[in-house]
Design an enzyme around this catalytic site. Sequence first.
Site, mmCIF file in Angstrom:
data_model
loop_
_atom_site.group_PDB
_atom_site.id
_atom_site.type_symbol
_atom_site.label_atom_id
_atom_site.label_comp_id
_atom_site.label_asym_id
_atom_site.label_seq_id
_atom_site.Cartn_x
_atom_site.Cartn_y
_atom_site.Cartn_z
ATOM 1 C CG ASP A 161 0.957 3.604 -8.525
ATOM 2 O OD1 ASP A 161 0.203 3.477 -7.538
ATOM 3 O OD2 ASP A 161 0.928 4.591 -9.282
ATOM 4 C CG ASP A 178 -2.391 3.597 -4.005
ATOM 5 O OD1 ASP A 178 -1.663 4.333 -3.323
ATOM 6 O OD2 ASP A 178 -3.077 4.012 -4.956
ATOM 7 C CD GLU A 179 2.544 6.029 -4.930
ATOM 8 O OE1 GLU A 179 3.466 5.970 -5.768
ATOM 9 O OE2 GLU A 179 1.790 7.012 -4.823
#
Length: 361
Positions: A9, A103-104
């Site tokens: 993350d 983003d993860e």
Amino acid sequence: MIRKIIHIDMDAFYASIEQRDHPEWRHQPIAVGYSGKRGVVAAASYEARRYGVRSAMASVTALRKCPQLIFVAPRFNVYREVSQQIMHIFHEYTDKVEPLSLDEAFLDVTVNKKGAASATLIAKEIKRKIYAQTHLTSSAGVSFNKFLAKIASDYHKPDGIYIIPPKAAEAFVEKLPVERFFGVGKVTATRMKDHGIKTGYDLKQWSEPDLTRLFGKAGSSYYHFARGIDEREVQPDRIRKSLGAENTFSEDLYEVVDLLGALDEIAHEVQRRAEKRRFFAKTLTLKIKYADFTIITRSKTVDQYIKTFEQLFELGQELLSTVEDIEERKIRLMGLTLKNAETESPHSSFVPLQLSFDFKD
């Protein structure tokens, strides 16, 4: 075989990119979004979070909490480019990569391209490589299933790593507050606490039928999560079928001008999520829940992909105009949802599953 799952993350992804690219904003409280009356915070730097500023928060609320907050217009094209860099790094280690957003992502490194035996060493190497290539920090969670890996990645943020081995899982989950459980939001956590369920240990005392009776299908997941059990596999090719947002109003609405204002806010939120997840569709559905809890929907499919706020708002207005008794009945909830077939979106191979939420809650 015990799986080796990593959840990576990025730390305050949008805001960190802006601070990276604009040295004058480093160590300053910034919010990616717009400061207008109907603006919404897309992301907040850690400096802003110390004041209670959070993503999906109304901009006016964020400014009340942090008057010196700096608003920065989002640059989604830049965020997507950086995200692609990061995803390429992931694929150096495994093809079993399941993005949840820009983003993860989850990575299954049980069998990996490097032939490495340690998932922890892989996670550390990935973190170093991300920083070397992007100058951004990330946090990693390592465990034997997705549920625990995702919780672990949030444990030592920012720029942290946390490992939950099989032998430690039961004790870890028993101490875990229910708010930290996957799929447990504020409303569900409150309901759980009303029944004396505050931790994983408390949750573990309930039978699966009782939890299902209280929380529907999610109750079965809570039952297994309380025991550290999660059989879900990392799914690199998962296809999203829909994306949307809805708002339950603090007071029932019936004036058209108020409904259009609410539609404007919801359309902005849907556009923000669609941009973040590169999700484009040709069908838009309007959902309305009346004061008596009756629900109706109206849908329309267009020839081109719906990509902009203007397209969303105009089509939403058109759908709203087809509701016959719009000025005769009070409305407690309204929502917009983008839908498409599996092969419709040019980016359908990179799509996460996300629950919609009332972003005024």
